[in-house]
Enzyme design. Structure first.
Site, PDB file in Angstrom:
ATOM      1  N   TYR A 144      -5.927   6.840   4.639  1.00  0.00           N
ATOM      2  CA  TYR A 144      -6.120   5.829   3.601  1.00  0.00           C
ATOM      3  C   TYR A 144      -5.413   4.520   3.964  1.00  0.00           C
ATOM      4  CZ  TYR A 144      -5.274   2.921  -0.297  1.00  0.00           C
ATOM      5  OH  TYR A 144      -5.188   1.795  -1.067  1.00  0.00           O
ATOM      6  N   ASP A 203      -8.883   6.356  -1.619  1.00  0.00           N
ATOM      7  CA  ASP A 203      -7.757   6.913  -2.380  1.00  0.00           C
ATOM      8  C   ASP A 203      -8.336   7.655  -3.597  1.00  0.00           C
ATOM      9  OD1 ASP A 203      -8.554   4.940  -4.113  1.00  0.00           O
ATOM     10  OD2 ASP A 203      -6.595   4.001  -4.321  1.00  0.00           O
ATOM     11  N   GLU A 228       0.835  -1.210   0.000  1.00  0.00           N
ATOM     12  CA  GLU A 228       0.000   0.000   0.000  1.00  0.00           C
ATOM     13  C   GLU A 228       0.869   1.258   0.000  1.00  0.00           C
ATOM     14  OE1 GLU A 228      -3.028   0.474  -0.570  1.00  0.00           O
ATOM     15  OE2 GLU A 228      -3.742  -1.581  -0.523  1.00  0.00           O
TER      16      GLU A 228
END
Ligand code: SF4
Length: 354
Positions: free
Chosen positions: A122, A140, A39
């Site tokens: 996020y 996102d 991520e």
């Protein structure tokens, strides 16, 4: 749309995701650490670029403890070319916190994740849902685009609240990944492929495209054009690199001599000043190419010059932050993306001259 009408939307999306999801290395694991690394790498970076970096990084640092103990130079070297190097520094600082305060395991609480360096809303939401199966949204840029078009949302607050309501209790991680995947592969910024979208029949933007403006997007970011000459100083089969100072951006990274052109300075003057530092300003730089590089609001135009010195010429380097490096050893040095691009130009030039 009332919350009790979300069930068909969720079903459609998950069915689409089951059939269309890309097989990506971080989707084959439930290891929270691996998901966190992926991520972080995926922020501002395309999937295809991330895959080899992710694989090399996970091989070198398969646990938070190994990342925490690694020399920063090694971490930055493995990050070289991926850009936004602050992410790599934050990952290592966060790994140290994980080793020190969480027994070497990523915490499974939102607030504890959010407290780690570099972890924002996020990433914390993505980890809670994907790695820990908890009902948290992960908004996102892709998700923001899909939801604003789907529900004709124009403000960030409503969009975030809608995203939170939409996440189901079952498989929240799959659901969030499905929304991201839809944004990345179907609901493209300028030309969405609505005919292939599971929301085609119910999307507000599909019915009235002009009604939707996406919240949180910066429409006209002013770009400043910057000239930045770079010098490849070549002597005795080696290239001269210098390490960036500790108190500057990209601290510890290695780069080619060069820098941003000052007001009213010519390329020759700028290069001359750089070459004077190592007492070889009498050399004749030869332009071998130009690269372009974009950093947030700066559009960099960098002419690359080759400065070939005689093998026997004695050069007194200003400090240990300067080093001659053989091309075969460059991979051991963390370099900025711009330096990596200039070195590619140099390699192509050398091949063409053979
Ligand atoms: Fe995006 Fe089109 Fe799907 Fe609407 S129908 S979410 S605009 S791809």
């Amino acid at each position: 749309m009332p919350a009790n009408n979300f069930a068909p939307l969720r079903r459609k999306l998950l069915r689409w995701y089951d059939a269309q999801r890309r097989d990506l290395p971080w989707r084959r694991t439930r290891d929270p650490y691996a998901i966190w690394i992926s991520e972080t790498m995926l922020q501002q970076t395309q999937v295809a670029t991330v895959i080899p970096y992710y694989e090399r990084f996970m091989k070198a640092f398969p646990t938070p403890a190994l990342l925490a103990q690694a020399p920063l130079k090694k971490v930055l070297t493995l990050w070289s070319g991926l850009g936004y190097y602050r992410r790599a520094e934050n990952l290592q600082r966060a790994a140290e916190t994980i080793a020190r305060e969480h027994g070497g395991e990523l915490p499974n609480r939102y607030d504890a994740l959010r407290a780690l360096p570099g972890v924002g809303d996020y990433t914390a939401g993505a980890l809670m849902s994907i790695a820990f199966d908890q009902r948290y949204p992960a908004v996102d840029g892709n998700v923001r685009r899909v939801l604003s078009r789907l529900f004709a949302l124009t403000d960030e607050k409503t969009l975030r609240s809608q995203a939170a309501t939409l996440v189901p209790h079952h498989h929240p991680g799959d659901f969030n990944q499905a929304l991201m995947e839809l944004g990345a592969t179907v609901c493209a910024p300028s030309a969405p492929s609505c005919a292939a979208c599971p929301f085609e029949q119910c999307c507000a933007s599909r019915r009235n495209p002009s009604a939707v403006s996406i919240p949180g997007t910066k429409k006209h970011l002013h770009q400043t054009r910057v000239a930045w000459p770079l010098a490849i100083v070549w002597r005795n089969g080696k290239i001269l690199l210098r390490r960036r100072p500790k108190d500057r951006l990209l601290a510890g990274m290695w780069e080619l001599p060069g820098g941003e052109l000052k007001k009213r300075e010519t390329l020759q003057q700028a290069l001359g000043a750089e070459l004077r530092t190592i007492d070889c300003h009498n050399a004749t730089p030869r332009k071998i190419g130009t690269l372009r590089h974009a950093i947030t609001h700066r559009n960099i135009h960098a002419p690359v010059f080759l400065v070939t010195l005689a093998d026997h010429k004695e050069i007194r380097l200003p400090s240990s932050n300067w080093r001659w490096v053989a091309p075969a050893s460059l991979h051991r040095y963390p370099t900025s993306s711009m330096t990596a691009k200039a070195l590619k130009i140099f390699t192509a030039h050398e091949k063409a001259s053979l």
